[in-house]
Design a protein around this motif. Structure first.
Motif, PDB file in Angstrom:
ATOM      1  N   UNK A  42       0.894  -1.186  -0.029  1.00 57.13           N
ATOM      2  CA  UNK A  42       0.039  -0.001   0.135  1.00 57.13           C
ATOM      3  C   UNK A  42       0.896   1.088   0.111  1.00 57.13           C
ATOM      4  N   UNK A  43       0.335   2.121  -0.725  1.00 60.53           N
ATOM      5  CA  UNK A  43       0.766   3.556  -0.485  1.00 60.53           C
ATOM      6  C   UNK A  43       0.451   4.214   1.157  1.00 60.53           C
ATOM      7  N   UNK A  44       1.209   4.959   1.735  1.00 59.95           N
ATOM      8  CA  UNK A  44       1.197   5.550   3.118  1.00 59.95           C
ATOM      9  C   UNK A  44       1.176   6.877   3.148  1.00 59.95           C
ATOM     10  N   UNK A  45       0.098   7.147   3.983  1.00 62.51           N
ATOM     11  CA  UNK A  45       0.432   8.584   4.620  1.00 62.51           C
ATOM     12  C   UNK A  45       0.430   8.574   6.120  1.00 62.51           C
ATOM     13  N   UNK A  46       1.473   8.824   6.679  1.00 60.45           N
ATOM     14  CA  UNK A  46       1.634   8.794   8.174  1.00 60.45           C
ATOM     15  C   UNK A  46       1.043  10.028   8.797  1.00 60.45           C
ATOM     16  N   UNK A  47       0.620   9.963   9.791  1.00 56.02           N
ATOM     17  CA  UNK A  47       0.108  11.186  10.557  1.00 56.02           C
ATOM     18  C   UNK A  47       1.045  11.242  11.761  1.00 56.02           C
ATOM     19  N   UNK A  48       1.404  12.608  11.999  1.00 58.16           N
ATOM     20  CA  UNK A  48       2.057  13.038  13.373  1.00 58.16           C
ATOM     21  C   UNK A  48       1.494  14.370  13.757  1.00 58.16           C
ATOM     22  N   UNK A  49       1.558  14.259  15.104  1.00 53.59           N
ATOM     23  CA  UNK A  49       1.244  15.530  15.656  1.00 53.59           C
ATOM     24  C   UNK A  49       2.420  16.475  16.336  1.00 53.59           C
ATOM     25  N   UNK A  50       3.442  15.557  17.103  1.00 51.76           N
ATOM     26  CA  UNK A  50       4.536  16.361  17.658  1.00 51.76           C
ATOM     27  C   UNK A  50       5.908  15.479  17.326  1.00 51.76           C
ATOM     28  N   UNK A  51       5.676  14.506  16.617  1.00 55.00           N
ATOM     29  CA  UNK A  51       7.068  13.799  16.380  1.00 55.00           C
ATOM     30  C   UNK A  51       7.576  13.621  14.846  1.00 55.00           C
ATOM     31  N   UNK A  52       7.601  15.037  14.533  1.00 54.72           N
ATOM     32  CA  UNK A  52       8.019  14.908  13.024  1.00 54.72           C
ATOM     33  C   UNK A  52       9.386  13.962  12.705  1.00 54.72           C
ATOM     34  N   UNK A  53      10.205  14.277  13.551  1.00 57.41           N
ATOM     35  CA  UNK A  53      11.435  13.448  13.000  1.00 57.41           C
ATOM     36  C   UNK A  53      11.111  11.778  13.163  1.00 57.41           C
ATOM     37  N   UNK A  54      10.324  11.425  13.870  1.00 54.30           N
ATOM     38  CA  UNK A  54      10.198   9.737  14.043  1.00 54.30           C
ATOM     39  C   UNK A  54       9.167   9.426  12.690  1.00 54.30           C
ATOM     40  N   UNK A  55       8.196  10.536  12.425  1.00 48.86           N
ATOM     41  CA  UNK A  55       7.284  10.213  11.234  1.00 48.86           C
ATOM     42  C   UNK A  55       8.428  10.108   9.831  1.00 48.86           C
ATOM     43  N   UNK A  56       9.342  10.995   9.932  1.00 55.71           N
ATOM     44  CA  UNK A  56      10.081  10.753   8.745  1.00 55.71           C
ATOM     45  C   UNK A  56      11.074   9.463   8.842  1.00 55.71           C
ATOM     46  N   UNK A  57      11.151   8.858   9.899  1.00 55.33           N
ATOM     47  CA  UNK A  57      11.780   7.818  10.013  1.00 55.33           C
ATOM     48  C   UNK A  57      10.961   6.479   9.698  1.00 55.33           C
ATOM     49  N   UNK A  58       9.573   6.815   9.866  1.00 62.67           N
ATOM     50  CA  UNK A  58       8.866   5.703   9.589  1.00 62.67           C
ATOM     51  C   UNK A  58       8.352   5.627   8.130  1.00 62.67           C
TER      52      UNK A  58
END
Length: 287
Positions: A42-58
């Motif tokens: 699947x193509x994924x959109x990862x949502x985050x609130x305050x953990x932008x760096x961790x979202x980039x890692x995911x």
């Protein structure tokens, strides 16, 4: 040969071509779900609130599996922000096929001692946030007319009155009824809605309430002898969204290592065995 290769690809990537958004997916269970969906194609959109760096890692991890991945910030406690998240994710991916409501917040205090602002935040994120996310995602699917899948990550707290977690208990009970009602209402649009009840999962969020020593000690006493892993919840989501699961809707998939079983009553079995041994020894002594 080409047909065999195509069949093999569909088995290894059963969600190829599907477009998914997962709320609260920069860490913990949400991260496990995003990665599992990416592994399934699947193509994924990862949502985050305050953990932008961790979202980039995911996102990077998802891309390592050959998936297209995006990151979007949103406050799940704010309706407008949630609706914008769905709009932006749909625009980025060119459509929406899978919505996974995972984001949650939890306040852990006894009712009489609760900070009502924290209590309210738990309800706003874990109940209203889930509703607005599911509703907005469902509307996109209905407008597209191609069906879809919605998975709501709920909790055993929906059924078990855990002391010190009233707001979270209330929110998760509401999640369960929301998902089942949505399953009925959306069936005519061929949109399946299902729930997952994770058990005690090894996530950063658990360190908010327990020390590492306490976690490991209590985990060893669980029926399966350990905490659950985020990838195990992710595989559950893939199962529910799999084309082969198209007759599954309005269901709850429990992935908890037996934590909802009456395992704490096992001491009665041990006591019964000890009593049997005592009686046998007494009979032997008297014979």
């Amino acid at each position: 040969m080409a047909a065999a290769q195509a069949e093999s690809h569909s088995v290894s990537k059963p969600l190829q071509g599907q477009r998914a958004v997962v709320s609260g997916s920069s860490r913990g269970i949400g991260r496990g779900i995003a990665v599992a969906l990416a592994q399934a194609g699947a193509e994924i959109t990862i949502n985050y609130h305050s953990h932008a760096g961790e979202a980039d890692e995911v996102a990077a991890e998802c891309r390592s599996h050959g998936a297209v991945a995006h990151t979007l910030a949103a406050n799940m406690g704010d309706r407008e922000s949630v609706e914008q998240l769905i709009d932006q994710a749909t625009e980025k991916m060119g459509g929406l096929d899978i919505v996974v409501s995972n984001a949650a917040y939890s306040d852990r205090h006894l009712m009489l001692e609760s900070d009502l602002s924290e209590f309210q935040k738990t309800i706003d994120v874990s109940m209203w946030g889930a509703f607005h996310f599911v509703r907005a995602g469902a509307q996109k699917m209905v407008d597209a007319g191609a069906g879809g899948n919605i998975v709501v990550i709920s909790s055993p707290h929906a059924k078990i009155a855990m002391p010190g977690a009233m707001a979270y208990n209330m929110a998760k009970a509401a999640n369960d009824q929301m998902a089942r009602t949505a399953a009925v209402e959306l069936a005519q649009h061929r949109i399946r809605v299902n729930l997952i009840h994770p058990g005690w999962i090894d996530t950063p969020g658990e360190r908010k309430f327990f020390t590492e020593e306490t976690l490991q000690d209590r985990a060893a006493k669980l029926p399966w002898g350990r905490l659950g892993r985020i990838d195990e919840i992710g595989r559950g989501v893939v199962f529910l969204c799999h084309p082969g699961s198209q007759y599954v809707t309005g269901s709850t998939l429990t992935i908890d290592g037996g934590i909802q079983l009456p395992w704490q009553e096992m001491y009665r079995v041990d006591e019964a065995r000890q009593e049997d041994a005592r009686l046998a020894a007494a009979q032997a002594a008297n014979s």
